[in-house]
Design a protein around this motif. Structure first.
Motif, PDB file in Angstrom:
ATOM      1  N   PRO A   3       0.784  -1.180   0.005  1.00 45.72           N
ATOM      2  CA  PRO A   3      -0.002   0.091  -0.074  1.00 45.72           C
ATOM      3  C   PRO A   3       0.889   1.313   0.058  1.00 45.72           C
ATOM      4  N   HIS A   4       0.227   2.257  -0.684  1.00 46.98           N
ATOM      5  CA  HIS A   4       1.054   3.608  -0.463  1.00 46.98           C
ATOM      6  C   HIS A   4       1.036   4.175   0.645  1.00 46.98           C
ATOM      7  N   LYS A   5       1.806   5.346   0.926  1.00 47.59           N
ATOM      8  CA  LYS A   5       2.126   5.943   2.256  1.00 47.59           C
ATOM      9  C   LYS A   5       0.704   6.828   2.468  1.00 47.59           C
ATOM     10  N   THR A   6       0.565   7.238   3.461  1.00 46.47           N
ATOM     11  CA  THR A   6      -0.409   8.455   3.922  1.00 46.47           C
ATOM     12  C   THR A   6       0.188   9.789   3.134  1.00 46.47           C
ATOM     13  N   PRO A   7      -0.891  10.385   2.651  1.00 53.47           N
ATOM     14  CA  PRO A   7      -0.166  11.758   2.051  1.00 53.47           C
ATOM     15  C   PRO A   7       0.073  12.580   3.258  1.00 53.47           C
ATOM     16  N   ALA A   8       0.920  13.594   2.855  1.00 62.12           N
ATOM     17  CA  ALA A   8       1.468  14.470   3.976  1.00 62.12           C
ATOM     18  C   ALA A   8       0.502  15.324   4.211  1.00 62.12           C
ATOM     19  N   PRO A   9       0.557  15.836   5.626  1.00 62.52           N
ATOM     20  CA  PRO A   9      -0.494  16.862   5.960  1.00 62.52           C
ATOM     21  C   PRO A   9      -0.517  18.209   5.365  1.00 62.52           C
ATOM     22  N   TYR A  10       0.466  18.673   4.706  1.00 63.25           N
ATOM     23  CA  TYR A  10       0.590  19.927   4.088  1.00 63.25           C
ATOM     24  C   TYR A  10      -0.307  20.092   2.941  1.00 63.25           C
ATOM     25  N   THR A  11      -0.625  18.898   2.322  1.00 60.15           N
ATOM     26  CA  THR A  11      -1.420  18.691   1.259  1.00 60.15           C
ATOM     27  C   THR A  11      -2.680  19.470   1.185  1.00 60.15           C
ATOM     28  N   LEU A  12      -3.085  19.304   2.657  1.00 61.02           N
ATOM     29  CA  LEU A  12      -4.522  19.687   2.765  1.00 61.02           C
ATOM     30  C   LEU A  12      -4.698  21.222   2.676  1.00 61.02           C
ATOM     31  N   ILE A  13      -3.686  21.926   3.201  1.00 54.75           N
ATOM     32  CA  ILE A  13      -3.556  23.307   2.880  1.00 54.75           C
ATOM     33  C   ILE A  13      -3.204  23.845   1.589  1.00 54.75           C
ATOM     34  N   ILE A  14      -2.420  23.064   0.528  1.00 54.28           N
ATOM     35  CA  ILE A  14      -2.482  23.308  -0.672  1.00 54.28           C
ATOM     36  C   ILE A  14      -3.866  22.950  -1.389  1.00 54.28           C
ATOM     37  N   LEU A  15      -4.638  22.016  -1.096  1.00 53.35           N
ATOM     38  CA  LEU A  15      -5.820  21.794  -1.522  1.00 53.35           C
ATOM     39  C   LEU A  15      -6.799  22.912  -1.166  1.00 53.35           C
ATOM     40  N   VAL A  16      -6.901  23.569  -0.067  1.00 51.64           N
ATOM     41  CA  VAL A  16      -7.615  24.490   0.294  1.00 51.64           C
ATOM     42  C   VAL A  16      -7.587  25.552  -0.606  1.00 51.64           C
ATOM     43  N   VAL A  17      -6.304  26.150  -0.718  1.00 55.84           N
ATOM     44  CA  VAL A  17      -6.044  27.365  -1.755  1.00 55.84           C
ATOM     45  C   VAL A  17      -6.232  26.893  -3.093  1.00 55.84           C
ATOM     46  N   VAL A  18      -6.027  25.851  -3.667  1.00 60.94           N
ATOM     47  CA  VAL A  18      -6.546  25.619  -4.950  1.00 60.94           C
ATOM     48  C   VAL A  18      -8.168  25.433  -4.895  1.00 60.94           C
ATOM     49  N   ILE A  19      -8.847  25.047  -3.877  1.00 61.65           N
ATOM     50  CA  ILE A  19     -10.423  24.836  -4.020  1.00 61.65           C
ATOM     51  C   ILE A  19     -10.760  26.501  -4.146  1.00 61.65           C
ATOM     52  N   LEU A  20     -10.406  27.303  -3.132  1.00 62.80           N
ATOM     53  CA  LEU A  20     -10.645  28.502  -3.128  1.00 62.80           C
ATOM     54  C   LEU A  20     -10.411  29.379  -4.359  1.00 62.80           C
ATOM     55  N   THR A  21      -9.209  29.019  -5.018  1.00 62.71           N
ATOM     56  CA  THR A  21      -8.715  29.882  -6.200  1.00 62.71           C
ATOM     57  C   THR A  21      -9.566  29.361  -7.386  1.00 62.71           C
ATOM     58  N   LYS A  22      -9.807  28.103  -7.522  1.00 66.94           N
ATOM     59  CA  LYS A  22     -10.807  27.687  -8.751  1.00 66.94           C
ATOM     60  C   LYS A  22     -12.233  27.997  -8.509  1.00 66.94           C
ATOM     61  N   GLU A  23     -12.654  28.168  -7.189  1.00 69.28           N
ATOM     62  CA  GLU A  23     -13.977  28.702  -7.369  1.00 69.28           C
ATOM     63  C   GLU A  23     -14.083  30.130  -7.671  1.00 69.28           C
ATOM     64  N   LEU A  24     -13.322  30.804  -6.972  1.00 74.67           N
ATOM     65  CA  LEU A  24     -13.065  32.155  -7.575  1.00 74.67           C
ATOM     66  C   LEU A  24     -12.856  32.419  -9.007  1.00 74.67           C
ATOM     67  N   LEU A  25     -12.286  31.574  -9.619  1.00 78.06           N
ATOM     68  CA  LEU A  25     -11.978  31.783 -10.881  1.00 78.06           C
ATOM     69  C   LEU A  25     -13.306  31.328 -11.780  1.00 78.06           C
ATOM     70  N   TYR A  26     -13.952  30.313 -11.273  1.00 75.00           N
ATOM     71  CA  TYR A  26     -15.160  29.946 -11.826  1.00 75.00           C
ATOM     72  C   TYR A  26     -16.043  31.055 -12.000  1.00 75.00           C
ATOM     73  N   ARG A  27     -16.335  31.636 -10.799  1.00 74.08           N
ATOM     74  CA  ARG A  27     -17.187  32.546 -10.759  1.00 74.08           C
ATOM     75  C   ARG A  27     -16.993  33.933 -11.592  1.00 74.08           C
ATOM     76  N   PHE A  28     -15.730  34.133 -11.687  1.00 75.42           N
ATOM     77  CA  PHE A  28     -15.319  35.422 -12.613  1.00 75.42           C
ATOM     78  C   PHE A  28     -15.538  35.058 -14.141  1.00 75.42           C
ATOM     79  N   VAL A  29     -15.011  33.965 -14.409  1.00 79.67           N
ATOM     80  CA  VAL A  29     -14.990  33.388 -15.835  1.00 79.67           C
ATOM     81  C   VAL A  29     -16.449  33.232 -16.228  1.00 79.67           C
ATOM     82  N   LEU A  30     -17.319  32.811 -15.360  1.00 79.20           N
ATOM     83  CA  LEU A  30     -18.753  32.321 -15.854  1.00 79.20           C
ATOM     84  C   LEU A  30     -19.488  33.975 -15.759  1.00 79.20           C
TER      85      LEU A  30
END
Length: 146
Positions: A3-30
């Protein structure tokens, strides 16, 4: 197969930044796509939304793997499968209207009635026959052309 290793905890911080950025881009581009009436720009907006949702699925999967500890690493894999299913669903939703425009899909009945009404308001027009061969329209550059 190990089995693969458990992902690093810092990936959650990166994902939060990605989610917020992509949602803002969605709203602006739409908003931009709606203002200029561009199906291509709106499709790009939904691509941003898809990225945000798949990143949220990854966030959930990684969170379960981190909280659950050993034996829960597979949660990340299941989240990836769910994200893949959503990507396929979203691709169909984006492609459907574009393919309809490319294939000269018939317009909505209400719009056909509006066109017929406008045509009949001209004195020289006596009859308007709506149908595949009689009232042909198409969309170009965000506008409907008779």
């Amino acid at each position: 197969m190990e089995p693969h290793k458990t992902p690093a905890p810092y990936t959650l911080i990166i994902l939060v930044v990605v989610i917020l950025t992509k949602e803002l881009l969605y709203r602006f581009v739409l908003k931009t796509g709606t203002e200029i009436n561009s199906g291509a720009v709106k499709a790009d907006a939904f691509h941003h939304r898809s990225d945000a949702i798949t990143s949220a699925a990854a966030f959930i999967g990684i969170s379960i793997a981190l909280i659950g500890g050993e034996g829960y690493e597979v949660a990340d894999d299941f989240a990836a499968l769910m994200a893949g299913g959503f990507i396929i669903y979203n691709a169909c939703g984006i492609a459907r209207p574009a393919i309809g425009e490319l294939l000269d899909e018939a317009l909505e009945p209400d719009l056909q009635e509006d066109i017929s009404g406008i045509a009949l308001s001209v004195n020289a027009v006596q009859v308007v026959q709506c149908g595949f061969t009689h009232l042909d329209q198409w969309r170009f550059d965000g506008k409907t052309w008779p």
